[in-house]
Every structure is written in structure tokens, then in C-alpha cells.
Design a protein around this motif. Sequence first.
Motif, PDB file in Angstrom:
ATOM      1  N   LEU A 131      21.329  -2.401   6.396  1.00 29.71           N
ATOM      2  CA  LEU A 131      22.609  -3.113   6.425  1.00 29.71           C
ATOM      3  C   LEU A 131      23.573  -2.401   5.498  1.00 29.71           C
ATOM      4  O   LEU A 131      23.171  -1.823   4.489  1.00 29.71           O
ATOM      5  CB  LEU A 131      22.428  -4.561   5.968  1.00 29.71           C
ATOM      6  CG  LEU A 131      21.585  -5.432   6.906  1.00 29.71           C
ATOM      7  CD1 LEU A 131      20.164  -5.499   6.414  1.00 29.71           C
ATOM      8  CD2 LEU A 131      22.179  -6.819   7.013  1.00 29.71           C
ATOM      9  N   ILE A 134      21.850  -1.167   2.163  1.00 26.68           N
ATOM     10  CA  ILE A 134      20.705  -1.977   1.757  1.00 26.68           C
ATOM     11  C   ILE A 134      19.616  -1.799   2.801  1.00 26.68           C
ATOM     12  O   ILE A 134      19.800  -2.128   3.966  1.00 26.68           O
ATOM     13  CB  ILE A 134      21.102  -3.468   1.653  1.00 26.68           C
ATOM     14  CG1 ILE A 134      22.291  -3.609   0.700  1.00 26.68           C
ATOM     15  CG2 ILE A 134      19.937  -4.316   1.169  1.00 26.68           C
ATOM     16  CD1 ILE A 134      23.257  -4.656   1.154  1.00 26.68           C
ATOM     17  N   HIS A 135      18.486  -1.248   2.375  1.00 23.51           N
ATOM     18  CA  HIS A 135      17.354  -1.069   3.271  1.00 23.51           C
ATOM     19  C   HIS A 135      16.392  -2.225   3.036  1.00 23.51           C
ATOM     20  O   HIS A 135      15.995  -2.473   1.898  1.00 23.51           O
ATOM     21  CB  HIS A 135      16.627   0.244   2.976  1.00 23.51           C
ATOM     22  CG  HIS A 135      17.507   1.450   3.064  1.00 23.51           C
ATOM     23  ND1 HIS A 135      17.575   2.236   4.180  1.00 23.51           N
ATOM     24  CD2 HIS A 135      18.370   2.002   2.164  1.00 23.51           C
ATOM     25  CE1 HIS A 135      18.422   3.231   3.973  1.00 23.51           C
ATOM     26  NE2 HIS A 135      18.924   3.107   2.762  1.00 23.51           N
ATOM     27  N   ILE A 137      18.224  -0.130  -2.475  1.00 25.79           N
ATOM     28  CA  ILE A 137      19.676  -0.151  -2.389  1.00 25.79           C
ATOM     29  C   ILE A 137      20.196   1.223  -2.759  1.00 25.79           C
ATOM     30  O   ILE A 137      19.805   1.799  -3.773  1.00 25.79           O
ATOM     31  CB  ILE A 137      20.258  -1.241  -3.318  1.00 25.79           C
ATOM     32  CG1 ILE A 137      19.760  -2.613  -2.837  1.00 25.79           C
ATOM     33  CG2 ILE A 137      21.792  -1.201  -3.312  1.00 25.79           C
ATOM     34  CD1 ILE A 137      20.088  -3.759  -3.750  1.00 25.79           C
TER      35      ILE A 137
END
Lengths: 167, 492
Positions: free
Chosen positions: A76, A65-66, A60
Motif C-alpha cells: 500500500l 507499506i508492505h 515500511i
Amino acid sequence: MNHVFELEGVDYQLWLSRCQQGYRLHLGNEILVPLDFSHQGDGGGLLSIAGANESVRFAIDGDTIHLHIRGRTRVLRYRDPLLAHSLVKKDAGLLVARAPMPGVVVKTSVLPGDQISAGSGLMVIESMKLESVIRAPQDGVVDRIHFSEGESFEHGAILVTIKEEGH
Amino acid sequence: MRKLPFDTVLIANRGEIAVRIIKTLRELELRSAIVYHDLDAGAPAVSMADMAIAVSGRTPVAAYLDTAQIIAAAREASVGAIHPGYGFLAENAEFARAVVESGIAFVGPTPESIQLMGDKIRARNFVQQNGFPVMHSANEEDDPASFILRARSIGAPLLVKASAGGGGKGMRIVRDLDTLEDAIAEARSEAQRYFGDGRLYIERYIEKLRHIEVQVLGDSFGNVVHLFERECSVQRRFQKVIEEAPASTISPRFRQGICEAAVGIARAANYRNAGTVEFIVDGGEFYFLEMNTRLQVEHPVTEMITGIDIVAEQLYVAGGHELRFSQSDIVSKGHAIEARMYAEAPERGFAPTTGKVLVLEYPDGPGLRIDSGISQGQQITTAFDPLLAKVIVHSRTRNEAALKVERAMRELVLLGCETNASFLARVLADEQFLSGQVHTGYLDENPQLTAADSASDLSTFLAAAALLTRPVCDSADAVPELHASLGGWRNA
């Protein structure tokens, strides 16, 4: 309340609610239940969705957010509700040409004040071995060129601002 | 181990290839020195090298192209040899000459060989004069006035190429002869800008050709051997994506023919050190494309099937030794596949991506080799080539190798910068790839491999993201379960 996540340029509205076994995900007409996340070490965990477990690796970074799940990586972006709202307000009469990818300005083809028509080339950019032309989205007058030749920019940066005619 | 006349080698390169060269230097108990630009200060190659010397430039790339600074660094580190890796100065005859004139061994061919093969037109003419097959083409220099006419007479589709070309630069495909003159102008301006040389030639463009190349090694005593072929037909925009050795679906006779032609060309050129002769294969025929006078990105697949460390052999040859084996000692065993992990988004036209490497985890296993140039915490920028790492697998069969690389691409975790990893996994699992029916137009013909399957697993990702985002969980936790169970009315 609804929360917004952006994924590959598309906004998804969703919200969570509690249930006995954890959470419920409300996504459009779809409800996923029950779900929960248990952390395992740093940047890893187990996501359980309706009884099925998925191993998740994550990182994060601010609002980003990976995620790595089932061999796929996705990024995302959580849209802060307040920030998302302010983005909707747009300065009328101004259009922007944004960078489709990070890169370097090879050549600028126009000057502020130039009359331009839809599709005409504004700037030549290069990202490693790929050269591409940034074109005017519609007719107008060049308002500002934000980067000069040789300067580098990030993905999404505003390269050229255009005034719509009549404004 | 035979003694070398130098004990320290400078690497005039960066990234994965610098790491790979350092590994062999350690193996041979040699010291390593490296030059680096500030942007690479945190790169693994810089921390692995015994000595690291900063170089600067107008741009980061310019720093790695600065002959004077590199030779000054070599003197400072009192190195006896310079390994140029690939790219940057690896095929720059002036650089090779400057190194040799400084009394330092150049780990590569003679400046004369680099010059001969670096000019695509001269190389092509040389190869043809020596009796090896080349493609029918029109060369501008032969008679500039009739260039366009001669090109037209070859017939569409055509491929316009820069004489000084490389890496897909200065190339244009012409499907409609009416656009030929525009394509020539574009290719020329690109070639002028990248190579300072606008000379062009035009050949027939074959849509479904295969790209097969042969690794050769020569020493200063006139010995030349080949290390078999590699197939590099899976390409996007003239850039290789997946390579393998041996090439599948070719007959032993074809293999012998193409390998012997490569040795013949290298021998005619008095070639020394490692090099690659690239061929176009159309049906059952092969034609000389070009010779790369350096170590290649995809050399590991050859190392895997032959068990030969090509960088070690390069160093021995540069140190004046005779090749340590003859042709009959070189045996090919099993199948190797390499997948190139790039910082790029295939679904957005392979546009480059950037970011900070937040998490990096490579899989491990028998027959698996990862040549990586990045580490956790490192910033990926567009300043350099997008190659991040190579995943190489050696297995008994091609299918087994493909399956293993596919699995590795899915197990590999790199967070913080988008990569082409899942695209590579899709290609490696594709029926057409598995059947060996690949050609240079394969990826263009199969856009479904490039497009991301956006819909699949969407709710899984959104669920994970929601559960990992504090405000989202907080607003759920703030509502008593009873109210929450009433459903979506609060959604207003």
C-alpha cells in the motif's frame, strides 16, 4: 481529515478517529470499531479488529507499506495529501507512455517529431523473457524519447512523451 | 566417501542453484569457488563460497557468459572442476570444450552430447533414427521452399519452434493458418536475436498435453540409469511453475515405458552425467520433446523421492567414478512437489517485479526444503531470471504434499518485492490441481487462479496500513474523543 492509500492502482480514502478502546476506521460508508495495533518485535505485530486478532508482518519504506496478513502480501502506498494534490495538475497537451513493468529498451521505433497514430508502436521493451511493444495511446507527435536502446527503466517510468495534435 | 581427483570446484552460476551446489560441495568436503557480477556481491552464494571472484560484462548476464573470464577465474582459484548449474553456459558446447581443453573437469556431459541435443532438429532426428517416438513435424532445413506448405498440411493449431530454442524463446502458437507466415517471421527474428540462429521447425500444437520428463544419470563406463519421472505440466508461457515426482495418474506400465525410453535415448547418445529427457504426453502416448544436458531447476523433487543427491553424483561422474548404484537400487518413495517463487505479478500478466528484500522469513518443518538464492537486504532487479526460491515438500501422499507446500507458500514472508507466492498457494489448493487433471493449458484455462481476489481482506489491510502510518494516527489523536464520536462531518 481524509487520508488516501493506493492499493493495486486504486485509491482508498479513509480516516481514523479515537474511541475508548482504541481507534475507529472510517472507510467509505463502513466503520470498523474498535481497532488497535500492538507491536511485537521488529516488523511484526497484532492487529485487533472488532475483537478478532490478526498477526501482521510489515515493512515500511518511505510512503510504501508492505504487509503480510493471512498468507497474503500487499503493498500500500500512503499518498501525502499535498503531493497527491500536485499530481492532479497536468500539463495540457502532453501525453506520456509509461513503463508497465521494469525492463530494458530493445528498440525505439520512432524519433522526436514523428507523426504517430493511436496504437502505433513506439518502442519495444523487454523484461527478462517477455518482450512487449509500447504503443501510442492516441494520435499525436513524438515529443521526447526518455530512454535509448539498451537502457533500463523502473516500473512507471515515463518512456515516451507525445504532443497532442493542435498543441 | 570416495576420493575425487579435485578438491575445489568453481560454480559458473548464481542464485539459488549456486547455493544448492555449495551445500553439496561442503557435504563432500570440497572447497567452493564462485564467479559473481557486482550486482550479486551481496548474494548468499557469494558469502557462502570459500572463494569469490568478480567478473564483469557489458550487461550483468554477459558477465556470467564470459568464458575467458570464467576460465581465468578457475585458474586463479586453482579449481579442478567447473559446475555450470543451469542456464547461462550450462548447455554451451564451446564452453564445455574450453573447460576440458584447459585441463579442468566439466561437471556435465561431453561437448559432443551438448551439441547433439542442443540442436532441437538434430536431436529429434537422432531420437527418431534410434526408434523412439517423436511428434510429426515440418523441418525447414529439409526443403525451405516447401516449408510453409508442409507446415500447413499438418493442420492448425501449430507450434513454431526455434531449432536452437529454449526457455520459451522463438516459439509461436498458430491457431489460424492465415497468421502462419507472421508467426514464422516473429519466431525467426526472436531466435536470431537470442540464439544467433534463425532455423525453425513446426509441429502440431496440442492444447492439453502433459509435460513429463525423466531424470537420467550416466557414467563414463556406459552405465545409464533413470531416477524416475517428473511431471511439469503446470506452466505459464512455456515456463514451469509447479513440478512434482512421481507424475500422478499414470499407470506403472506407462511409467516403465517412458523411463526406459529415456534410458534408451541417453544410452544411444553415449550420455554421461546428469540429464533430462523431456516428453510430450498426449492421451496414452509419449513423444520425445528434447533432452536437457544439464542439472534442471526441478531436480529437487527427484532427490526427495529417491534420496539421491544428484549434484553429488554429477561430481563423482565428473571425477571419473562409476555410478554408485544400479537401476534396481533406485527406489521411489512418497511424493514431492516443488513450487517456484518468482519475482513477478501473476495478476499483471506475470510481469516481472523489482524491489529490495526488506523482510525474508522461510517456514520450517519436516519434509520441507527451501532452495533460496536471496537474502534480506538484497536488491531484486530485472537483470537476471526472476526465480527467487524453490519451496519443495516431500510427503507420503500427493495431497498431503500439496497441502504442505500451500501452507508453506502462505507462511513464507517476503516483503519489499512482489512475488507469485499467493498465486502458487491458490493453484496448490485448486480442485483440478488436486485431482491431478493438469496439462500445459491448465493455467490459461483457469484465469481465476491468476486474478488476485482484490476485494477480500481489503479493510484488514487498510486498517493495518492506517494504524502504521503516523500522519493518519496523528490526525486521529489530535481530535478529542468527544468530537470524534460525532462522526463523519469533519470529513469535508
